[in-house]
Design an enzyme around this catalytic site. Structure first.
Site, PDB file in Angstrom:
ATOM      1  N   ASP A 148      -1.334  -4.345  -8.860  1.00 15.71           N
ATOM      2  CA  ASP A 148      -1.587  -3.239  -9.767  1.00 15.71           C
ATOM      3  C   ASP A 148      -0.580  -3.368 -11.053  1.00 15.71           C
ATOM      4  OD1 ASP A 148      -3.008  -1.654  -8.156  1.00 15.71           O
ATOM      5  OD2 ASP A 148      -1.332  -0.868  -7.029  1.00 15.71           O
ATOM      6  N   ASP A 192      -4.508   3.987  -8.005  1.00 23.00           N
ATOM      7  CA  ASP A 192      -4.969   3.082  -6.995  1.00 23.00           C
ATOM      8  C   ASP A 192      -5.044   3.805  -5.640  1.00 23.00           C
ATOM      9  OD1 ASP A 192      -5.076   0.415  -5.511  1.00 23.00           O
ATOM     10  OD2 ASP A 192      -2.942   0.741  -4.976  1.00 23.00           O
ATOM     11  N   ASP A 252       1.157   0.787  -6.811  1.00 25.56           N
ATOM     12  CA  ASP A 252       2.263   0.290  -6.004  1.00 25.56           C
ATOM     13  C   ASP A 252       2.415  -1.167  -5.579  1.00 25.56           C
ATOM     14  OD1 ASP A 252       0.347   0.213  -3.862  1.00 25.56           O
ATOM     15  OD2 ASP A 252       2.230   0.529  -2.665  1.00 25.56           O
TER      16      ASP A 252
END
Length: 658
Positions: free
Chosen positions: A549, A346, A545
């Site tokens: 996600d 990410d 995080d």
């Protein structure tokens, strides 16, 4: 989410996971002896281990007292009972097409009972139960160090009743149309319509957008987003079950259930080892015409090295990881980490810091002169930071921090007026300063557009009625991001991918800086799950995080959550949680997995080699069953000592400076 220090309303039970204070209904009597409590907990967790130890101790006591017949009957009955229960589980596994080490262990128990070698049978049961207990202990220890997903989810909403009185209402009782108040830094409990004039929201854990998002009256606020520094009024637009946060949790559960289970390392060697052991035992029986010989060979062939080698190494590996701030939830994850070939990242809060910092100061040119800027960039930053001392805007701290890093002294402020979510106007050291959005600065002075790239944000500044320039903020790449990707490359993770909900231009810029070649931007949580499922080079590590996600962390072969600042929804669905705000721990987790697997395989093959040697000797009849069981203990000891090597040694090699 209950605000810290706030008393629950009367008549409402303490919510799950909330520790009741003194004098509340949640109080429980003080525990007695803590050592006794821990022992009782261990007995409940590992009943077969403790029960077998008791039976073994009782059997030895009867033998020492000269009562061999009760000892034989009791031990044989217990072993037969355990074998029956294990046989049911074994048959179920065989029907599902899963061959495991239980087959050989069950044969060893049954054969030793059949020929009267009951002590050997008890030792085999103890080793079987002990190996499983080690695996359970390693997994339970890691899970206990994580917070529950419910600790992150909002539990209560501040609902307005008649007369604008606030009532803390369980989130499940909030209905569409209810008027709620969201206090500073609280989570929006349900999807809601904003009733206040404006709000500054942190939606990074939901959308991946690191910069604060400004909302105005009538905008939809997603549950799970974090309110800024001013309390706001909202109208509930959905129930908790139908809100964004709950939908993401449901997606996590779906992704988790669709992931294929990991086969235990020891089970991969079960079929060939079982076939070899049975063949050698049968040969010994045929050649000697003595059925005891069959049991003697199987006792030393008992798969204790397979049962113990991997759990000991995995427990050592997870312990080493925990000391370095890496929580690994289950032993199968170590295997997947060791074989990982693709790492997916990410952007916001993972590859980047997740906190805006000052990139540059763009000073406006002096009017009509063409000779240069009207104000020195350092002066612009100094005055802006001084004014921001009296601002509650989420970017204020970043501006003040930027001035501190440049050793700029903050000036005294004599007047300050904050315009909620728009900026602040203050008199700093005799100068009138306006800092904030373009609209606020434009009303106080002249204005010109700042030159910004995708992923940047401009904070405009006017001084004494003149437009001075703009502070360009950005979410920078982590300092060790490039280093970490290099370490992963050296560890065999050859493929890297960036998945983000951010715009394409921003994602491409970060990917170039980090050295990532494959990028997919504008991703919704479902898109990320599909993208990870489509990756061919497996196993796949996913590092993220935020709440958004969580589904893809659950869907990946190994989900790694940056849990130091991230949402617990991500930590709950991940297999690995990095408790420190340090991206390099991702590479260290892979290194620990590889080291642990290496140690486990050496232990397994050492144990197999020693067992095969003992089987060869047992075929000749020189090793009685009880002696064979004791010799097998020496093999187990060697296996355990080798497995403990996983406690140390895993490191990542830094890149060589160019």
């Amino acid at each position: 989410m209950m605000p810290r220090g706030r008393t629950l309303p009367k008549g409402q039970p303490t919510p799950p996971g909330v520790i009741a204070g003194p004098g509340t209904a949640g109080d429980s009597p003080a525990p007695g002896d803590p050592l006794l409590a821990r022992m009782q907990a261990r007995v409940r967790l590992y009943p077969l281990v403790f029960l077998t130890c008791l039976v073994l101790a009782a059997t030895l006591g009867l033998l020492l007292a000269g009562r061999e017949e009760p000892a034989r009957l009791g031990a044989s009955a217990y072993a037969a009972l355990v074998a029956m229960f294990r046989a049911v589980a074994m048959i179920r596994s065989l029907r599902e097409g899963r061959w495991g080490i239980d087959v050989l262990a069950l044969m060893a128990i049954a054969s030793t009972v059949a020929v009267g070698e009951y002590l050997a049978a008890l030792v085999v049961i103890l080793m079987l139960a002990g190996g499983e207990a080690l695996e359970t202990f390693a997994q339970g220890r890691a899970v206990r160090e994580l917070r529950s997903l419910l600790d992150r989810a909002p539990r209560y909403a501040h609902r307005e009743t008649d007369g604008s009185i606030l009532e803390d209402t369980p989130i499940g009782e909030v209905l569409p149309g209810d008027i709620l108040v969201v206090r500073p830094s609280e989570l929006v409990p349900v999807d809601s319509e904003l009733l206040s004039a404006a709000a500054s929201m942190d939606e990074s854990s939901l959308t991946g957008e690191s910069l604060p998002v400004e909302r105005v009256r009538g905008d939809l606020l997603l549950s799970g987003s974090v309110n800024g520094e001013a309390a706001i009024r909202v109208r509930a637009a959905a129930t908790a079950a139908d809100s964004q946060y709950s939908r993401i949790i449901a997606l996590v559960e779906e992704a988790s259930s669709s992931r294929a289970p990991v086969v235990r390392l020891a089970d991969r060697y079960a079929v060939p080892f079982t076939a070899l052991a049975v063949a050698m035992a049968a040969t010994a029986w045929i050649l000697s015409s003595d059925p005891v010989r069959f049991a003697q060979v199987l006792v030393v062939a008992t798969p204790c090295p397979l049962l113990i080698a991997a759990p000991v190494a995995f427990l050592a590996g997870t312990s080493q990881a925990a000391r370095k701030g890496i929580i690994i939830k289950n032993t199968g994850t170590l295997e997947q980490l060791a074989r990982a070939r693709t790492a997916v990242f990410d952007k916001t809060g993972t590859l980047t810091s997740g906190r805006p910092v000052l990139d540059t100061v763009q000073a406006a040119p002096a009017a009509g002169s063409g000779a240069g800027p009207a104000f020195d960039p350092a002066r612009i930053l100094q005055l802006a930071a001084s004014a921001e001392q009296y601002s509650s805007h989420v970017l204020a701290a970043s501006v003040i921090e930027a001035a501190a890093k440049r050793n700029l002294e903050l000036l005294p402020v004599t007047e300050a007026t904050e315009h909620a979510t728009h900026g602040v106007q203050a008199v700093c050291g005799g100068d009138t300063v306006v800092v904030g959005k373009a609209g606020l600065v434009k009303a106080a002075a002249g204005f010109r557009d700042a030159s910004i790239r995708s992923g940047q944000l401009a904070v405009h500044v006017a001084i004494n009625g003149t437009y001075a320039g703009a502070l360009i903020m950005k979410d920078p790449l982590r300092d060790n991001a490039v280093e970490t990707l290099g370490q992963l490359q050296r560890l065999g993770v050859r493929h890297t991918v960036l998945l983000t909900g951010d715009a394409g231009a921003t994602a491409a810029h970060i990917a170039r800086e980090a050295g990532i070649t494959r990028v997919q931007a504008d991703c919704l949580p479902e898109d990320k799950v599909q993208a990870v499922a489509a990756v061919r080079e497996r196993p796949v590590i996913m590092v993220g995080d935020g709440v958004n996600d969580a589904p893809v962390l659950a869907a990946a072969d190994v989900g790694i959550a940056m849990g130091a600042k991230g949402a617990t929804a991500a930590s709950e669905s991940a297999d690995v949680v990095v408790m420190l705000d340090d991206l390099s721990r991702v590479a260290l987790a892979v290194a620990i997995g590889q080291r642990t697997m290496s140690v486990a395989l050496v232990s397994i093959w050492t144990g197999i080699g020693l067992s095969v040697g003992l089987m060869a000797v047992a075929m000749t009849g020189y090793i009685p069953a009880v002696t064979g069981a004791l010799l097998q203990e020496l093999v187990d000891l060697a296996t355990i000592l080798n497995g403990l090597r996983a406690l140390r040694g895993a490191t990542v090699r830094p890149s060589t400076p160019a």
